[in-house]
Every structure is written in structure tokens, then in C-alpha cells.
Write a protein that holds these residues in place. Sequence first.
Motif, mmCIF file in Angstrom:
data_model
loop_
_atom_site.group_PDB
_atom_site.id
_atom_site.type_symbol
_atom_site.label_atom_id
_atom_site.label_comp_id
_atom_site.label_asym_id
_atom_site.label_seq_id
_atom_site.Cartn_x
_atom_site.Cartn_y
_atom_site.Cartn_z
ATOM 1 N N ASN A 1 -14.944 -17.775 4.035
ATOM 2 C CA ASN A 1 -16.310 -17.650 4.334
ATOM 3 C C ASN A 1 -17.315 -18.320 3.202
ATOM 4 O OD1 ASN A 1 -16.849 -15.725 6.545
ATOM 5 N ND2 ASN A 1 -15.684 -14.231 5.169
ATOM 6 N N ASN A 2 -16.833 -18.766 2.039
ATOM 7 C CA ASN A 2 -17.529 -19.617 1.174
ATOM 8 C C ASN A 2 -16.794 -21.001 0.975
ATOM 9 O OD1 ASN A 2 -19.230 -17.508 -0.429
ATOM 10 N ND2 ASN A 2 -17.386 -16.552 -0.121
ATOM 11 N N GLN B 1 -14.199 -23.433 8.916
ATOM 12 C CA GLN B 1 -14.293 -22.250 8.738
ATOM 13 C C GLN B 1 -14.363 -21.529 9.787
ATOM 14 O OE1 GLN B 1 -17.875 -21.731 6.563
ATOM 15 N NE2 GLN B 1 -18.444 -19.915 7.182
ATOM 16 N N GLU C 1 -12.189 -14.389 1.874
ATOM 17 C CA GLU C 1 -13.424 -14.709 0.985
ATOM 18 C C GLU C 1 -13.530 -16.251 0.898
ATOM 19 O OE1 GLU C 1 -16.691 -13.999 -1.423
ATOM 20 O OE2 GLU C 1 -15.595 -12.537 -0.053
ATOM 21 N N LYS C 2 -12.403 -17.149 0.592
ATOM 22 C CA LYS C 2 -12.398 -18.576 0.391
ATOM 23 C C LYS C 2 -13.019 -19.117 1.818
ATOM 24 C CE LYS C 2 -8.800 -19.142 -2.885
ATOM 25 N NZ LYS C 2 -7.428 -19.890 -3.363
ATOM 26 N N THR D 1 -26.696 -25.670 -1.186
ATOM 27 C CA THR D 1 -27.911 -24.992 -2.170
ATOM 28 C C THR D 1 -29.092 -25.583 -2.142
ATOM 29 O OG1 THR D 1 -27.128 -26.320 -3.905
ATOM 30 C CG2 THR D 1 -25.843 -24.228 -3.639
ATOM 31 N N LYS E 1 -20.932 -24.212 0.266
ATOM 32 C CA LYS E 1 -22.123 -23.648 -0.032
ATOM 33 C C LYS E 1 -23.147 -24.988 0.156
ATOM 34 C CE LYS E 1 -20.371 -20.059 -2.953
ATOM 35 N NZ LYS E 1 -19.128 -20.743 -3.054
#
Length: 353
Positions: free
Chosen positions: A275-276, A216, A272-273, A281, A279
Motif C-alpha cells: 500500500n505504500n 501495487q 503495508e509495504k 509528495t 509516495k
Amino acid sequence: MIMLRFYRIYDIGLEIDLDWLEKELARSFTTARTGFLRVKPTSILMDVTPLTIGMGQSVVQKEGKTFSFNVFARIFDIGAISLCFVYERPESDFALLEETGLLFAGQEGLSDLFLTHLNTLADILRPRSRGFALNPDFFEDYTVYLMDWMDASIDPIPLLAGEKREFSPQMIEEIFRDSQSYTKEDIAILSWDSALLCKPDSPTDLFDLIEFANVQVFELRYYDRELSRQMGKMYEDIVLADRLSPLRRRQKYRKIMMQLMQNNAELSEITEKVNNLVKVTEDAYYARVYAAVLKTMRSSQWSESVNHKIKVIRDNYSMLSEEVRIQHSNQLEWIVIALIAFEIIMAVAERVI
């Protein structure tokens, strides 16, 4: 048991259809998709899990010793490639881990091996990808060390710093700042270019999380550099356009605007992809580990830089759009003036006749 894992991450400049690629490679290579072992499937979310390719073993000779590495490659759908060399010994010997780690400090002596496997991987992917592009000199490197025990007699600072010296209290504090533990029997010491994991069981999930965080950050670095390149070209094109005649200048502005709009849409989507990418959770420990790696690698600074440059490009698009609108308006005004002048001339001519 001790283990050393040497990572280098590269970009090939495009997104990849991993489902299609997996089918293409399954006939010739051992492939697998990432799966987390300790957590529930819903605790760590990835839109597209990366594809792992087994690339066999490689041997390195250094200072009269032979080291055999298992080699793995991971392909991410965002256009990143991660190469990993794994060296493992059954002994629970920190002195051996430290000696081997310092011998390969900064991944010294592994560049040729990385390049060889990178070229092999490029040969595999190039015919299966459109727009393939690779710069072997631009990469992110990271090293993960593993021991299956930990006690107060171990000093991990030289191993993580890559050299034996008398370190200052500030340096020691910096290295230990983002340490994380799940039980009293384990610890993850997360530094800016390396990590030491001490666990009685194999921390496969932690290996993956640390690798994904590196991917990332590297992709943010890559797109930050790409945005700088595009901004430089944008300014050059604007300077060249300003030297043209009004009509050609407006046409050039329109071309620049179209290119900026296309680039902005593509980069906004891909960042955007990035940064995400992952995830986390429901698992608080893994969330802390992932956040700690991103923090030590200055992920937020790279993300802010990327967002700032995207904003600059959007502002320049708006500025050019306004300039084109003003020029178009001025042109219409001159046309109206010309038509009025023509009507006056025609009216005067009719009276004279």
C-alpha cells in the motif's frame, strides 16, 4: 514518434534483497535502478527502488509483419516481477499506432513471448532466491501507447477499448473520465487496462508511475487470493478440530492459532509495504496521475477486501483464543473438583479406618 509498451506483472511469493541481487546479476546483465527525471528526488519516495534488467530484443511475426521488441524486466523487493515489451517507430502516425495496437489488442499473440522470457527470468532468480514460487497463469497485464502530439482529429477510443465499434456516450465518458494534463500540449488518458500518453517529450516518469500503480494493484489482488486460500484452510482445520476429543481439539486449536498469528503478521507487514510502494509528495501532477491509475484499477476495493479478510482472520484468532481459554478453565475446574472429591474420599476413609 509512436511507442507501444506491453506489461505483464507476476508474483514470486517472497521479498527479495535487491541490493544483493543487483551485485549477483551485474556480471552477466545490464542492470539499473529506477530514477525519476522530471521531479525532485524527494517528490516521489520509494523505500527500495526496483531493479531493471535488460533482456535484449525479441521478434514477433503477425499477419505477415515483423515486430521487434526491446525487452525489460523489473524486480520489486515486495516479490513482484514486471516484464515489458517495447515497440517503437520514428513516425508520428496515429493510424499506424492504432493499427498496431488493434493488431495486439488484449496482448493477443504475445503470451508465448512473455512465457519464454518469464521462464528465462525464473531460471535467473530461482538459484538466487529462497522459497521461489511462480504461477505464470496469474498476472496483471497493461498496455501503454505513446504519441508525441495530439489534436482534435484523433479518436483514441477504439485504441483504448481494443476494438472499432460505435461506442455509447457512457463508454466514451468512462474512458475519458480520468484523463490528466500537465500543459496544453499533453494529455494522459488512463483506462482500466491501457493508457494513451500524448506528449512532445518522452514521458519516462509517467511510464514508471503507471507501471508501479499496476504492481501495487496486482499485489493486492495476489494477497487477496492468498488470504482467501488461508481462510479456506483455516475453516477446514477448525471443522476437523471439532471432531477430535477435547484434549486433542485444544492442541489443534493452539496449532491453528500459531499459524494464524504467523500468517497475519507476515501478510500485515507485506500489505503495508504494498500500500505504500510509492509516495508522491510534492508533485501535484504526478500525484493525480498515480491516484487516477489506482482509481481506474479499483485499488481501493482490493485494499478493502484484503483488510476485511485480515480482520476476519484476527477475529477467528480471538475466537479460538477464547475457546482455548474456556476449555483450559473448564479443565482446571474439573481438576479442582477431582481434588476436592479425592480429599473427601480420603477423609471418609480415615474415619472408617
